[in-house]
Write a protein that holds these residues in place. Structure first.
Motif, PDB file in Angstrom:
ATOM      1  N   UNK A 120      43.019  11.338  -7.723  1.00 47.86           N
ATOM      2  CA  UNK A 120      42.067  12.387  -8.086  1.00 47.86           C
ATOM      3  C   UNK A 120      42.251  13.565  -7.120  1.00 47.86           C
ATOM      4  N   UNK A 121      41.652  14.679  -7.469  1.00 48.18           N
ATOM      5  CA  UNK A 121      41.811  15.881  -6.639  1.00 48.18           C
ATOM      6  C   UNK A 121      41.220  15.674  -5.249  1.00 48.18           C
ATOM      7  N   UNK A 122      42.035  15.996  -4.257  1.00 49.43           N
ATOM      8  CA  UNK A 122      41.563  15.908  -2.870  1.00 49.43           C
ATOM      9  C   UNK A 122      41.017  17.281  -2.480  1.00 49.43           C
ATOM     10  N   UNK A 123      39.776  17.336  -2.084  1.00 49.75           N
ATOM     11  CA  UNK A 123      39.186  18.651  -1.762  1.00 49.75           C
ATOM     12  C   UNK A 123      39.818  19.273  -0.510  1.00 49.75           C
ATOM     13  N   UNK A 124      39.851  20.590  -0.509  1.00 50.00           N
ATOM     14  CA  UNK A 124      40.329  21.305   0.674  1.00 50.00           C
ATOM     15  C   UNK A 124      39.421  21.002   1.867  1.00 50.00           C
ATOM     16  N   UNK A 125      40.020  21.008   3.049  1.00 51.72           N
ATOM     17  CA  UNK A 125      39.286  20.702   4.270  1.00 51.72           C
ATOM     18  C   UNK A 125      39.351  21.889   5.233  1.00 51.72           C
ATOM     19  N   UNK A 126      38.322  22.071   5.990  1.00 46.40           N
ATOM     20  CA  UNK A 126      38.297  23.128   7.009  1.00 46.40           C
ATOM     21  C   UNK A 126      38.098  22.489   8.377  1.00 46.40           C
TER      22      UNK A 126
ATOM     23  N   UNK B 143      39.564  21.379  17.528  1.00 43.87           N
ATOM     24  CA  UNK B 143      38.544  20.379  17.180  1.00 43.87           C
ATOM     25  C   UNK B 143      39.214  19.119  16.663  1.00 43.87           C
ATOM     26  N   UNK B 144      38.793  17.984  17.168  1.00 44.26           N
ATOM     27  CA  UNK B 144      39.338  16.703  16.663  1.00 44.26           C
ATOM     28  C   UNK B 144      38.961  16.545  15.185  1.00 44.26           C
ATOM     29  N   UNK B 145      39.910  16.021  14.421  1.00 42.01           N
ATOM     30  CA  UNK B 145      39.687  15.938  12.966  1.00 42.01           C
ATOM     31  C   UNK B 145      40.202  14.607  12.432  1.00 42.01           C
ATOM     32  N   UNK B 146      39.451  14.004  11.560  1.00 36.51           N
ATOM     33  CA  UNK B 146      39.853  12.731  10.936  1.00 36.51           C
ATOM     34  C   UNK B 146      39.392  12.759   9.481  1.00 36.51           C
ATOM     35  N   UNK B 147      40.312  12.595   8.541  1.00 35.85           N
ATOM     36  CA  UNK B 147      39.965  12.664   7.112  1.00 35.85           C
ATOM     37  C   UNK B 147      40.684  11.545   6.364  1.00 35.85           C
ATOM     38  N   UNK B 148      39.926  10.617   5.776  1.00 38.58           N
ATOM     39  CA  UNK B 148      40.499   9.496   5.019  1.00 38.58           C
ATOM     40  C   UNK B 148      40.811   9.892   3.583  1.00 38.58           C
ATOM     41  N   UNK B 149      41.970   9.474   3.082  1.00 38.60           N
ATOM     42  CA  UNK B 149      42.392   9.846   1.723  1.00 38.60           C
ATOM     43  C   UNK B 149      42.477   8.653   0.763  1.00 38.60           C
ATOM     44  N   UNK B 150      42.321   7.435   1.263  1.00 37.92           N
ATOM     45  CA  UNK B 150      42.526   6.242   0.419  1.00 37.92           C
ATOM     46  C   UNK B 150      41.616   6.233  -0.802  1.00 37.92           C
ATOM     47  N   UNK B 151      40.401   6.754  -0.654  1.00 38.16           N
ATOM     48  CA  UNK B 151      39.437   6.702  -1.755  1.00 38.16           C
ATOM     49  C   UNK B 151      39.866   7.552  -2.949  1.00 38.16           C
ATOM     50  N   UNK B 152      40.834   8.425  -2.763  1.00 38.96           N
ATOM     51  CA  UNK B 152      41.251   9.326  -3.836  1.00 38.96           C
ATOM     52  C   UNK B 152      42.416   8.755  -4.646  1.00 38.96           C
ATOM     53  N   UNK B 153      42.853   7.553  -4.312  1.00 40.67           N
ATOM     54  CA  UNK B 153      43.958   6.909  -5.008  1.00 40.67           C
ATOM     55  C   UNK B 153      43.509   5.547  -5.544  1.00 40.67           C
ATOM     56  N   UNK B 154      44.053   5.167  -6.687  1.00 44.45           N
ATOM     57  CA  UNK B 154      43.732   3.857  -7.257  1.00 44.45           C
ATOM     58  C   UNK B 154      44.944   3.319  -8.005  1.00 44.45           C
ATOM     59  N   UNK B 155      44.938   2.020  -8.217  1.00 42.62           N
ATOM     60  CA  UNK B 155      46.032   1.362  -8.929  1.00 42.62           C
ATOM     61  C   UNK B 155      45.434   0.357  -9.903  1.00 42.62           C
ATOM     62  N   UNK B 156      45.668   0.571 -11.192  1.00 41.28           N
ATOM     63  CA  UNK B 156      45.052  -0.293 -12.208  1.00 41.28           C
ATOM     64  C   UNK B 156      45.554  -1.729 -12.119  1.00 41.28           C
ATOM     65  N   UNK B 157      46.753  -1.919 -11.563  1.00 39.35           N
ATOM     66  CA  UNK B 157      47.287  -3.270 -11.408  1.00 39.35           C
ATOM     67  C   UNK B 157      46.793  -3.936 -10.131  1.00 39.35           C
ATOM     68  N   UNK B 158      45.989  -3.189  -9.360  1.00 36.74           N
ATOM     69  CA  UNK B 158      45.417  -3.695  -8.116  1.00 36.74           C
ATOM     70  C   UNK B 158      46.483  -4.142  -7.113  1.00 36.74           C
ATOM     71  N   UNK B 159      47.615  -3.413  -7.120  1.00 36.20           N
ATOM     72  CA  UNK B 159      48.644  -3.678  -6.117  1.00 36.20           C
ATOM     73  C   UNK B 159      48.266  -2.988  -4.807  1.00 36.20           C
ATOM     74  N   UNK B 160      48.656  -3.560  -3.653  1.00 36.93           N
ATOM     75  CA  UNK B 160      48.404  -2.872  -2.377  1.00 36.93           C
ATOM     76  C   UNK B 160      49.157  -1.541  -2.351  1.00 36.93           C
ATOM     77  N   UNK B 161      48.532  -0.514  -1.823  1.00 40.68           N
ATOM     78  CA  UNK B 161      49.145   0.806  -1.775  1.00 40.68           C
ATOM     79  C   UNK B 161      49.550   1.144  -0.343  1.00 40.68           C
ATOM     80  N   UNK B 162      50.656   1.837  -0.213  1.00 42.04           N
ATOM     81  CA  UNK B 162      51.056   2.407   1.070  1.00 42.04           C
ATOM     82  C   UNK B 162      51.083   3.919   0.897  1.00 42.04           C
TER      83      UNK B 162
END
Length: 205
Positions: free
Chosen positions: A172-178, A183-202
């Motif tokens: 899905x679309x990952x929103x722009x970040x500011x 400044x220390x920054x940490x942004x997780x992206x895993x929630x924006x990806x999915x796999x219908x076969x439920x395979x582990x993603x890298x």
């Protein structure tokens, strides 16, 4: 003695007066019994002969289960969300007694056989045709068994392998970040990806 008592022929027996022959199909419930039949002739003046008796010996019925023709169910493939339409090959099952067969199917998930509807599929009980939209394809392959049953409940079973065609992960679309300078920054992206076969993603970036 008591006078003889006569009844109509059983519904499964018919008599052809012209050819003087009996015919019919013995129902399973009549197995192992005897039928005594009285026959008499009538001339053109209406005079009747005396009764003559004949006996039909009904051989006990031994049911035979449907047979699966080994190797007649080919392997199939399916993709998550794809339409499925598998026709039962002619001669995959035979019924030695000539009875009509009905069909059901199951899929093996782990060590358990469950309803084919688990994968979004169904089977036509009269034709053995499997149709539907494949869902929940979380394994690389499945064992599917088709069960043919006769009216007495005897069964024959055939199995084939359903291989799952892997589907690419979706994003899905990952929103722009500011972020501010220094400044220390940490942004997780895993929630924006999915796999219908439920395979582990890298992930890579």
């Amino acid at each position: 003695g008591e006078p003889a008592h006569y009844e109509q022929l059983p519904t499964w027996i018919s008599y052809n007066a012209a050819t003087r022959t009996f015919s019919g199909t013995v129902p399973a419930g009549q197995s192992g019994t005897f039928q005594s039949i009285a026959i008499r002739a009538q001339d053109s003046t209406g005079k009747l002969s005396n009764h003559r008796m004949t006996r039909i010996n009904l051989t006990p019925f031994v049911n035979s289960a449907p047979n699966y023709t080994t190797g007649s169910l080919p392997g199939r493939t399916a993709v998550h969300g794809g339409a499925v339409d598998y026709t039962l090959p002619a001669g995959a099952f035979t019924e030695p007694d000539g009875d009509a067969m009905t069909y059901s199917a199951q899929v093996q998930v782990g060590s358990t056989w469950v309803s084919l509807s688990t994968l979004g599929l169904s089977i036509n009980s009269a034709t053995g045709r499997i149709t539907g939209t494949a869902t929940n394809l979380t394994l690389a392959s499945y064992n599917v068994r088709i069960i043919a049953s006769d009216p007495q409940g005897a069964q024959g079973t055939g199995t084939f392998t359903l291989t799952v065609t892997n589907t690419a992960p979706t994003a899905t679309t990952i929103p722009n970040q500011s972020v501010g300078r220094g400044t220390a920054w940490n942004f997780g992206t895993a929630a924006y990806f999915s796999d219908v076969n439920q395979n582990p993603l890298t992930f890579s970036a």
